[in-house]
Design a protein around this motif. Sequence first.
Motif, PDB file in Angstrom:
ATOM      1  N   PRO A  52       0.838  -1.208   0.000  1.00  0.00           N
ATOM      2  CA  PRO A  52       0.000   0.000   0.000  1.00  0.00           C
ATOM      3  C   PRO A  52       0.870   1.254   0.000  1.00  0.00           C
ATOM      4  O   PRO A  52       1.925   1.313   0.646  1.00  0.00           O
ATOM      5  CB  PRO A  52      -0.814  -0.127   1.289  1.00  0.00           C
ATOM      6  CG  PRO A  52      -0.735  -1.563   1.659  1.00  0.00           C
ATOM      7  CD  PRO A  52       0.569  -2.069   1.162  1.00  0.00           C
ATOM      8  N   SER A  53       0.438   2.236  -0.725  1.00  0.00           N
ATOM      9  CA  SER A  53       1.232   3.472  -0.843  1.00  0.00           C
ATOM     10  C   SER A  53       0.894   4.440   0.278  1.00  0.00           C
ATOM     11  O   SER A  53      -0.191   4.395   0.866  1.00  0.00           O
ATOM     12  CB  SER A  53       0.964   4.126  -2.208  1.00  0.00           C
ATOM     13  OG  SER A  53      -0.420   4.427  -2.342  1.00  0.00           O
ATOM     14  N   ASP A  54       1.845   5.329   0.563  1.00  0.00           N
ATOM     15  CA  ASP A  54       1.654   6.448   1.498  1.00  0.00           C
ATOM     16  C   ASP A  54       1.332   5.992   2.913  1.00  0.00           C
ATOM     17  O   ASP A  54       0.611   6.673   3.659  1.00  0.00           O
ATOM     18  CB  ASP A  54       0.539   7.387   1.007  1.00  0.00           C
ATOM     19  CG  ASP A  54       0.851   7.978  -0.352  1.00  0.00           C
ATOM     20  OD1 ASP A  54       2.054   8.121  -0.658  1.00  0.00           O
ATOM     21  OD2 ASP A  54      -0.096   8.267  -1.100  1.00  0.00           O
ATOM     22  N   PRO A  86      -8.248   0.856   4.935  1.00  0.00           N
ATOM     23  CA  PRO A  86      -7.887  -0.391   5.608  1.00  0.00           C
ATOM     24  C   PRO A  86      -8.766  -1.536   5.096  1.00  0.00           C
ATOM     25  O   PRO A  86      -9.857  -1.284   4.562  1.00  0.00           O
ATOM     26  CB  PRO A  86      -8.158  -0.085   7.083  1.00  0.00           C
ATOM     27  CG  PRO A  86      -9.172   1.017   7.075  1.00  0.00           C
ATOM     28  CD  PRO A  86      -8.899   1.830   5.851  1.00  0.00           C
ATOM     29  N   PRO A  87      -8.346  -2.760   5.292  1.00  0.00           N
ATOM     30  CA  PRO A  87      -7.084  -3.190   5.908  1.00  0.00           C
ATOM     31  C   PRO A  87      -5.923  -2.994   4.951  1.00  0.00           C
ATOM     32  O   PRO A  87      -6.080  -3.136   3.727  1.00  0.00           O
ATOM     33  CB  PRO A  87      -7.328  -4.673   6.188  1.00  0.00           C
ATOM     34  CG  PRO A  87      -8.304  -5.089   5.147  1.00  0.00           C
ATOM     35  CD  PRO A  87      -9.193  -3.919   4.920  1.00  0.00           C
ATOM     36  N   TYR A  88      -4.782  -2.692   5.518  1.00  0.00           N
ATOM     37  CA  TYR A  88      -3.608  -2.390   4.719  1.00  0.00           C
ATOM     38  C   TYR A  88      -2.849  -3.687   4.454  1.00  0.00           C
ATOM     39  O   TYR A  88      -2.155  -4.218   5.332  1.00  0.00           O
ATOM     40  CB  TYR A  88      -2.737  -1.366   5.433  1.00  0.00           C
ATOM     41  CG  TYR A  88      -3.476  -0.087   5.726  1.00  0.00           C
ATOM     42  CD1 TYR A  88      -3.841   0.774   4.696  1.00  0.00           C
ATOM     43  CD2 TYR A  88      -3.837   0.255   7.023  1.00  0.00           C
ATOM     44  CE1 TYR A  88      -4.537   1.940   4.953  1.00  0.00           C
ATOM     45  CE2 TYR A  88      -4.530   1.426   7.293  1.00  0.00           C
ATOM     46  CZ  TYR A  88      -4.885   2.256   6.255  1.00  0.00           C
ATOM     47  OH  TYR A  88      -5.579   3.413   6.506  1.00  0.00           O
ATOM     48  N   ASN A  99      -0.576  -8.272   8.551  1.00  0.00           N
ATOM     49  CA  ASN A  99      -1.964  -8.062   8.104  1.00  0.00           C
ATOM     50  C   ASN A  99      -2.346  -9.021   6.978  1.00  0.00           C
ATOM     51  O   ASN A  99      -3.487  -9.487   6.895  1.00  0.00           O
ATOM     52  CB  ASN A  99      -2.145  -6.620   7.631  1.00  0.00           C
ATOM     53  CG  ASN A  99      -2.147  -5.634   8.778  1.00  0.00           C
ATOM     54  OD1 ASN A  99      -2.253  -6.022   9.937  1.00  0.00           O
ATOM     55  ND2 ASN A  99      -2.021  -4.363   8.469  1.00  0.00           N
ATOM     56  N   ASN A 100      -1.378  -9.290   6.088  1.00  0.00           N
ATOM     57  CA  ASN A 100      -1.652 -10.237   5.002  1.00  0.00           C
ATOM     58  C   ASN A 100      -2.137 -11.580   5.547  1.00  0.00           C
ATOM     59  O   ASN A 100      -3.092 -12.175   5.045  1.00  0.00           O
ATOM     60  CB  ASN A 100      -0.394 -10.445   4.164  1.00  0.00           C
ATOM     61  CG  ASN A 100      -0.059  -9.232   3.311  1.00  0.00           C
ATOM     62  OD1 ASN A 100      -0.858  -8.311   3.179  1.00  0.00           O
ATOM     63  ND2 ASN A 100       1.118  -9.239   2.724  1.00  0.00           N
ATOM     64  N   ILE A 148      -2.086   1.001  11.404  1.00  0.00           N
ATOM     65  CA  ILE A 148      -1.578   0.113  10.363  1.00  0.00           C
ATOM     66  C   ILE A 148      -2.142  -1.300  10.505  1.00  0.00           C
ATOM     67  O   ILE A 148      -2.597  -1.899   9.532  1.00  0.00           O
ATOM     68  CB  ILE A 148      -0.038   0.069  10.379  1.00  0.00           C
ATOM     69  CG1 ILE A 148       0.540   1.483  10.173  1.00  0.00           C
ATOM     70  CG2 ILE A 148       0.472  -0.889   9.303  1.00  0.00           C
ATOM     71  CD1 ILE A 148       0.208   2.087   8.844  1.00  0.00           C
ATOM     72  N   LEU A 149      -2.125  -1.832  11.707  1.00  0.00           N
ATOM     73  CA  LEU A 149      -2.538  -3.223  11.917  1.00  0.00           C
ATOM     74  C   LEU A 149      -4.050  -3.378  11.805  1.00  0.00           C
ATOM     75  O   LEU A 149      -4.814  -2.435  12.013  1.00  0.00           O
ATOM     76  CB  LEU A 149      -2.088  -3.699  13.302  1.00  0.00           C
ATOM     77  CG  LEU A 149      -0.588  -3.902  13.518  1.00  0.00           C
ATOM     78  CD1 LEU A 149      -0.308  -4.227  14.975  1.00  0.00           C
ATOM     79  CD2 LEU A 149      -0.061  -5.020  12.620  1.00  0.00           C
ATOM     80  N   THR A 150      -4.465  -4.599  11.498  1.00  0.00           N
ATOM     81  CA  THR A 150      -5.890  -4.928  11.563  1.00  0.00           C
ATOM     82  C   THR A 150      -6.331  -5.009  13.020  1.00  0.00           C
ATOM     83  O   THR A 150      -5.501  -5.059  13.935  1.00  0.00           O
ATOM     84  CB  THR A 150      -6.160  -6.273  10.876  1.00  0.00           C
ATOM     85  OG1 THR A 150      -5.436  -7.309  11.562  1.00  0.00           O
ATOM     86  CG2 THR A 150      -5.743  -6.239   9.423  1.00  0.00           C
ATOM     87  N   ASN A 151      -7.615  -5.005  13.250  1.00  0.00           N
ATOM     88  CA  ASN A 151      -8.123  -5.026  14.620  1.00  0.00           C
ATOM     89  C   ASN A 151      -7.668  -6.269  15.377  1.00  0.00           C
ATOM     90  O   ASN A 151      -7.275  -6.179  16.548  1.00  0.00           O
ATOM     91  CB  ASN A 151      -9.655  -4.952  14.611  1.00  0.00           C
ATOM     92  CG  ASN A 151     -10.158  -3.617  14.111  1.00  0.00           C
ATOM     93  OD1 ASN A 151      -9.470  -2.593  14.246  1.00  0.00           O
ATOM     94  ND2 ASN A 151     -11.348  -3.604  13.537  1.00  0.00           N
ATOM     95  N   HIS A 152      -7.723  -7.409  14.712  1.00  0.00           N
ATOM     96  CA  HIS A 152      -7.302  -8.644  15.386  1.00  0.00           C
ATOM     97  C   HIS A 152      -5.823  -8.600  15.745  1.00  0.00           C
ATOM     98  O   HIS A 152      -5.438  -8.986  16.863  1.00  0.00           O
ATOM     99  CB  HIS A 152      -7.578  -9.843  14.482  1.00  0.00           C
ATOM    100  CG  HIS A 152      -9.031 -10.120  14.293  1.00  0.00           C
ATOM    101  ND1 HIS A 152      -9.513 -10.878  13.256  1.00  0.00           N
ATOM    102  CD2 HIS A 152     -10.122  -9.730  15.000  1.00  0.00           C
ATOM    103  CE1 HIS A 152     -10.830 -10.946  13.342  1.00  0.00           C
ATOM    104  NE2 HIS A 152     -11.219 -10.243  14.382  1.00  0.00           N
TER     105      HIS A 152
END
Length: 821
Positions: A467-469, A482-484, A561-562, A705-709
Motif C-alpha cells: 500500500p502506498s503512502d 484499511p485493511p492495509y 496483516n496479510n 496500520i494493523l488490523t483489529n485482530h
Amino acid sequence: MPGLNGIDKGGLSVELQSEAGEQAARLQFGGAVSSAEIQAMMAKLWQEEANIMLRLDALVASQQILKRDLSRLDILRANLGSQAVSTRSISKTSLAQAAATAKRLSTTVNQLDLEQARVKDTLDVVEQVSELKTCVLGVTGSMGAAQDWEAAAGYLHRAFRIPLHVVNGSFAEEIVPTAEVPDPPNITLAQAAESLCGLFLREFEYAAKENNGPRVTRFFKLFPLIGKPDVGLDVYGRYACHGVAARARSNLNAGTAGSQSTEGFFYANALTKLFEHVAQIVEHHGGLVALHYGEGRMVRILERLQMEVDVQGGIIIDTWSDERSLDRKLTDIKSYAFTFLVQSFLPAPPARTGTPRAGSPIRRHAPGENMTQSEQSVDTKIHDALLREMTVMIARWSLYCRFMALKFKGEPSSRESEDEVLLIPPLVQVSGLASKVADRLVTPINVMTTFLLRRSVERAFQLDEQPSDLSLDSTRSLSSNPPYISSAVDDVMYIVNQVVERSLATSQRVVISSVVPSVARVLDSDFIGMIQRKMRDESYPKAAVQGAPETTIITFLVLINNLDVAIDYVRRIVQSRVEIHPRTGATHEHAGVSSMSLDSLLPFGNDASHARSALKSLQQSFEAKASELISDGIYVVFKNVVKPRLRPLLSDVFRDIDYQMHEANLEGANRSIDNDEEHGEGAEGAVQYHFQRGWEGLNEPMKRILTNHNFERLLSTTMSYLAEVLEKRIWSYFGRINDLGAVRLERDIASLVNVIARGGRYGLRDAFVRCTQICLVMNMEEDEWAESQSPTSATVEDDGLEWKLDHEERTRARAIVHGRR
C-alpha cells in the motif's frame, strides 16, 4: 383310610402293636421279683387296655358312616341306570334316522358341487377353445388381404393369454383347425408370431431409415403384443444408438471442419449435447416403454445406450485431447521449475562488486532470465482456459451419472425412498467412458489445478505491491483504506476461491479429495512460506535504534496483516460452501455453484460429508499455521519495536514522583493543581498525562496500520509485559512510601489502567489485577486488614474479590508503606 372290608388299616396296625406289647408284658411278669413291680406292670396294662378300647369305639363309629355312604351310592346307581336306558332308547328311535339323512344329503351335495365344477371347467375350456379359434381365424384374416397388423397383433396377444394346456390340448386340435387353417393352433400361432415379427422388423427398420417417428412408434408398440418384447427392445435400442451416433458425429464434424474446435468450449458442448440427447430419448420414450413393455424394461435400452455413449464420448474426449495437445501440456507443467519460488526460499547470495563479464555464469543464471524462459514455455492463460473446459466436461459427466442413477432407481414412491442414498449404477461406474473420464480428465485436472495455483502464487508475489503512502506518523493522513495489505493477498485468494469453486463444480469426490488438500499444501508451503521468508529476510525489524527507518516496520506490519486477512478470506470461502442448508440450496438448473449446497452438488453416498470434511480441514490447517506465524510476528513487533520504548516510557512517567508526602507537600500539590488545572499537568495528573501522551504515541502508529485482530494480539502481549514491569516498580517502592504516598500511588496506577482500557477494552484490566490488589492492601484500614487476614477471607472477601496474591505477598504488600509491620 378305610379298607375294603370297612376296617381302618391304621387301627389294625395299632392292635397288632398292642398284642405284641401284651405278649412282651407277659414275658416280663416272669421276671418280677416284688409286688410293687407287679402292680406297676398291671397299671401299665390297664392303661393300654383303655387306649385300645377308645380306638375300637372310633372304628365302630366310622363303620356306621361308611354304611350310610354306601346306601346313598346304591340309590344313585339305580337312578342313573334308568336314565341310561331312556337315553339309549331315544338314540335308537329318533337320532339314528336324522344322522343317516344328514349323511345322505352331504354326499349328494358334494357330488353336485363336483359335477358343477366339472361343467364349469368344461365351459371354460369350450370358451377358451372358441376364443382360440376366433384368434387363429382373426390372425389369419388380418394377415391376409386386410393387412391389419394392429388387429393381427391384438389377436395374437389374446391367444397368448389362453393357457398352454388348452392350446396344446387334443380338444383344441380337433375343433380349431378349419379348411382354411388346417394346422394345429399352436403351430399356426407360432408361425404367425414369427411372420409378424419379421414383418415388424422390416417395417421398423424402413421407418427408422426414413426417420419416420410416428411409424417407428407404431411398430415398436406391436412387439410385446406378439410375444417378442426382447426383440422390440433390442431393435429400438439399435435405433436409439444409431440416432445418438449420428447426432454425435454431426456435432463433432460441425466444429472440426472449421476453427470452432480450437475456440471456446466446443468439445465440452459436444459432450453436453451427447448427454442431453440420451436424456431426451430416455425421458420421451421411457413412459412408452413402461406402458407397453412394463416397468423396469427401460434398463435394457439404457444398457445399449450406455455402450453407444461410451463409444461417442470416448471419441469426443480423445479428439479433444489430441486437439488441445493435452499430453504435451502436462509434460510442460511437470517440468516447470517455479524458479521465482525456489530462488525466494534459497539463502540470499553474497553481494558482489563490479560488473560480471559477458560469459559469466552469474549473468547466465540470472533469476529474471530463467523466469522469462520458463514463462515462455507455459502459457497460463491457455492452461486456465483448458482447465475451465475440463471442469465443464466433468460437471456434465457428473450430471449424466446423476440422471442415470435416478432412472435406475426409479421414481420415489414415498418420503422414505426419497431419503435413500443415491448410488451410481454399476453399468455407468464400470463403463468405458467412466475410465476415459478418470484417465483423460480427472487426473489431468488435478495436476493442472495444482500447477495453476502455484503459478498464481508465484506470479502474485512477483507483482506484489505494498500500500502506498503508509506512515507511522499519526499527523499524516493515509490515502488508502484499511485493511492495509499487499496486492498478493487479493490475487492469491481470488485464485483459491476459483479453484475451490471449480473443484466443487465437477461434483466429483475424487477431484475434491485431490484439489482441496493440494490447495492447503500450496497455501501452507508457498503462500505462508513466502510471507515468512519476507518477514525474516526483507523486513525484519531490528532492535529499535535512534533514526531507524520506519519503512521496514511498516512492511513487517503489512505482512502480518496479510496473514490475518488471508485467514478471514479462507474462512469465508469455506463457510460459504459448508454452511448452505440443503433445503435452501438452489438446483442445478437455476443457480451457480456458489449458491448450491454440498448435498446438491454431491448426491452420491457420503460424498457431501467427505467434501465438507476436506474443506474444514483446509480452513483449520491454514488458520493454525498462519496464526502461529502471526503470533511470532506480533512477538517480534513487541520485542523489537514496542518493548524498547515501553520501559523508558514508564521511567519518564514516574521520574521525579515522590511518594513520601507530608501535609506541606500536599498543600503545595493542591495549589499546583489549582494553578495548572487548565493545562492538565497538575501534580496529581502528571503521571496520567505523561503516560497517556507516551502511550498514544506508542500505540496509535501500530493501531492505524494493523488490523483489529492483530492490534488486539499486540495489546495482549504488551499488557502482560507492562503489568509485570509495573508490578516490579510497585515492589521497588518498599519502605520508600508513606500513607499519603500510598494513596497517590493507587490513584496513579488506576489512572494508567484507565488510559490503557479506553475504547471499551475492559478486558485489559485483568492483566493489572495483581497491581491493583497490591495498592488495595497498602491503603486498607487496620480493621479491614485484620478482617482480610481471617481464615474465612484467605482467598475471597465478603464482596466477592478473588485474590491473585497469596498470604505472604499480601503481608509483604502491607509492609511496603514505611513504618508498617
